[in-house]
Motif scaffolding. Structure first.
Motif, short mmCIF file in Angstrom:
data_model
loop_
_atom_site.label_atom_id
_atom_site.label_comp_id
_atom_site.label_asym_id
_atom_site.label_seq_id
_atom_site.Cartn_x
_atom_site.Cartn_y
_atom_site.Cartn_z
N HIS A 159 0.80 -1.22 0.00
CA HIS A 159 0.00 0.00 0.00
C HIS A 159 0.84 1.27 0.00
O HIS A 159 0.28 2.38 -0.01
CB HIS A 159 -0.93 0.02 1.22
CG HIS A 159 -2.07 -0.95 1.11
ND1 HIS A 159 -3.31 -0.59 0.64
CD2 HIS A 159 -2.14 -2.28 1.38
CE1 HIS A 159 -4.11 -1.64 0.65
NE2 HIS A 159 -3.42 -2.68 1.09
N GLN A 160 2.15 1.16 0.02
CA GLN A 160 3.00 2.35 0.14
C GLN A 160 3.04 3.20 -1.12
O GLN A 160 3.35 4.40 -1.05
CB GLN A 160 4.43 1.93 0.51
CG GLN A 160 4.56 1.41 1.93
CD GLN A 160 5.87 0.67 2.15
OE1 GLN A 160 6.51 0.19 1.20
NE2 GLN A 160 6.28 0.54 3.39
N SER A 161 2.73 2.63 -2.26
CA SER A 161 2.77 3.41 -3.50
C SER A 161 1.72 4.51 -3.48
O SER A 161 0.58 4.30 -3.08
CB SER A 161 2.52 2.50 -4.70
OG SER A 161 2.42 3.27 -5.89
N GLU A 162 2.13 5.69 -3.92
CA GLU A 162 1.21 6.83 -4.00
C GLU A 162 0.58 6.95 -5.38
O GLU A 162 -0.11 7.92 -5.67
CB GLU A 162 1.96 8.12 -3.61
CG GLU A 162 2.38 8.11 -2.15
CD GLU A 162 3.31 9.24 -1.76
OE1 GLU A 162 3.31 9.61 -0.58
OE2 GLU A 162 4.04 9.75 -2.64
N GLU A 163 0.86 5.96 -6.21
CA GLU A 163 0.21 5.84 -7.52
C GLU A 163 -0.63 4.57 -7.52
O GLU A 163 -0.56 3.77 -6.58
CB GLU A 163 1.26 5.78 -8.64
CG GLU A 163 2.27 6.92 -8.64
CD GLU A 163 1.66 8.27 -8.99
OE1 GLU A 163 0.51 8.30 -9.49
OE2 GLU A 163 2.33 9.29 -8.76
N TYR A 164 -1.40 4.37 -8.57
CA TYR A 164 -2.20 3.14 -8.68
C TYR A 164 -2.21 2.71 -10.13
O TYR A 164 -2.88 3.31 -10.97
CB TYR A 164 -3.63 3.37 -8.18
CG TYR A 164 -4.43 2.10 -8.04
CD1 TYR A 164 -4.25 1.27 -6.94
CD2 TYR A 164 -5.37 1.73 -9.00
CE1 TYR A 164 -4.99 0.10 -6.79
CE2 TYR A 164 -6.12 0.57 -8.86
CZ TYR A 164 -5.92 -0.24 -7.76
OH TYR A 164 -6.65 -1.41 -7.61
N ASN A 165 -1.44 1.68 -10.41
CA ASN A 165 -1.34 1.13 -11.76
C ASN A 165 -0.91 -0.33 -11.64
O ASN A 165 -0.80 -0.86 -10.52
CB ASN A 165 -0.36 1.95 -12.61
CG ASN A 165 0.98 2.14 -11.90
OD1 ASN A 165 1.65 1.17 -11.56
ND2 ASN A 165 1.35 3.40 -11.67
N LEU A 166 -0.69 -0.98 -12.75
CA LEU A 166 -0.39 -2.41 -12.73
C LEU A 166 0.92 -2.74 -12.01
O LEU A 166 1.09 -3.87 -11.54
CB LEU A 166 -0.38 -2.98 -14.14
CG LEU A 166 -1.75 -3.03 -14.84
CD1 LEU A 166 -1.62 -3.57 -16.25
CD2 LEU A 166 -2.76 -3.86 -14.04
N THR A 167 1.85 -1.80 -11.94
CA THR A 167 3.08 -2.08 -11.18
C THR A 167 2.78 -2.18 -9.68
O THR A 167 3.50 -2.86 -8.95
CB THR A 167 4.16 -1.01 -11.42
OG1 THR A 167 3.73 0.26 -10.89
CG2 THR A 167 4.49 -0.87 -12.88
N THR A 168 1.71 -1.51 -9.23
CA THR A 168 1.33 -1.59 -7.82
C THR A 168 0.96 -3.02 -7.45
O THR A 168 1.19 -3.47 -6.32
CB THR A 168 0.14 -0.65 -7.52
OG1 THR A 168 0.42 0.65 -8.04
CG2 THR A 168 -0.12 -0.56 -6.03
#
Length: 414
Positions: free
Chosen positions: A112-121
């Protein structure tokens, strides 16, 4: 059968396709540093997973004959379907507890640390989480054989990949009602108060609807991605240990002996009174989110991308040959790759000694490939070319080094 390992090349192809769609639509759903960091955490997770999965499978296979209450026919399609459904319910329980218990959140927070949301997440996974195995013991009790446990578990993860996108809006109502969809899962990754700790299902959203943790994605409340205490780092090793370190500090600092243990199993965010009073935690307003990023020169950016591609290639070779080689070599491989991910994260942040550490990594990787007792699928000349080109490129990056921190303020929903 582990379907995740088979699906990795397709995952990467779909990431590339989403990048093209992102460029075509000019949606700006990707941040280079963030995407690379997510992929690096995915690589680290897969490498450490070699040991975790072997242990989990061995324990499951060992306890299965002693605790299974039924003899289910693994040749029956319906047994596999039932195993898939039961596994997803067990996953729901584990996933929900991972959001509600401090010690489990310390592992799961990585995703959940990513501040983006895409397939790499979707590929951004933890390298910890050994205790999650206990949540799947009911499968053994019900009589699902070890091969079913492994197969349906990997299928469950494969399904979860595609829901990590912003390019798919709401789907037909019946599908949204039964299954986890991009819309349902975007809610799960939101730090908005209304979205926090909702939609824990892996494949079926029905568990959330039945047990009171469902939340619809609201048009008037755009999702703000990330965690309430930002990581603010591109170091994949630190990403895995950050919350553990915070909990350990609280456990050591509190004077009450019972609190030294309670901090690990209490509700997420709980801290001993004496510690929170003396060492108050940071306060963040999700509606004033500031994304972390670091400005790098074009030379450094292209060097990081180059090293990232080499890292993926080397990691895939190690992963696919892992079952055929000695376990000690797999451990060494994990340490070597892990060190490379650490140095590349430092380079992304432009920290002190980052270029020197990256130079050491190049020497270490070159030695690892040349001295490996197993045959890699490329000649020595390519390894030498990699080392030489990396050193020249890195020297150019050092000359153009920038120490500017580039902070980007988010517009919620963008």
């Amino acid at each position: 059968m582990n379907f995740v390992a088979i699906a990795i090349p397709f995952f990467l192809l779909l990431v590339g396709l989403e990048l093209l769609v992102n460029w075509w639509r000019k949606t700006n759903y990707y941040s280079t540093n963030d995407a690379i960091n997510s992929l690096h955490l995915g690589v680290l997770s897969q490498l450490t997973g070699l040991a975790k999965k072997a242990v989990q499978f061995s324990v499951y296979a060992w306890i299965f004959p002693y605790i299974s209450l039924f003899e289910l026919n693994s040749q029956s399609v319906w047994v596999w379907v039932a195993g898939f459904v039961v596994y997803d319910f067990c996953y729901y329980l584990y996933h929900r507890c991972s959001h509600e218990i401090n010690g489990l959140w310390a592992s799961h927070v990585v995703h959940h640390q990513s501040e983006e949301y895409n397939l790499t997440t979707a590929l951004r996974q933890t390298s910890g989480g050994v205790v999650n195995f206990v949540f799947y013991i009911p499968l053994a009790i019900l009589g699902f054989e070890p091969i079913i446990f492994i197969a349906v578990g990997s299928l469950n993860l494969v399904y979860q990949f595609w829901v990590h996108t912003r390019h798919i809006d709401k789907m037909p109502a019946w599908f949204e009602f039964v299954f986890v969809t991009p819309s349902n899962h975007r809610v799960h990754h939101g730090q908005n108060p209304v979205y926090l700790d909702k939609n824990h299902g892996g494949v079926f959203i029905l568990w959330d609807r039945l047990l009171g943790t469902y939340q619809k994605e609201l048009d008037e409340e755009p999702v703000i991605y990330g965690v309430t205490v930002p990581l603010a780092s591109w170091n994949p090793i630190w990403a895995n240990f950050e919350v553990y370190w915070v909990l350990l500090q609280d456990s050591v600092r509190t004077k009450k002996w019972s609190d030294k243990f309670r901090v690990w199993y209490k509700k997420t965010g709980w801290r001993p009174d004496d510690v929170s009073e003396k060492y108050p935690g940071p306060k963040f307003d999700p509606y004033k989110q500031v994304k972390f990023d670091v400005a790098n020169s074009i030379t450094t950016k292209t060097y990081i991308l180059y090293q990232h591609i080499v890292t993926l290639c080397l990691s895939l070779v190690i992963l696919y040959q892992a079952p055929k080689v000695d376990n000690s070599f797999n451990v060494v491989s994990m340490i070597v790759i892990g060190f490379g991910l650490f140095t590349l994260g430092k380079l992304q942040q432009n920290t002190k000694w980052s270029h020197q550490l990256e130079t050491l990594k190049i020497a270490l990787w070159g030695s690892f490939i040349v001295l490996s007792p197993y045959q890699f699928e490329w000649p020595l000349e390519i390894s030498m070319l990699y080392g030489l080109s990396s050193l020249i490129w890195l020297a150019g990056s050092y000359r153009s080094k920038s120490n500017n921190i580039n902070i980007k303020k988010i517009i919620p929903g963008n």
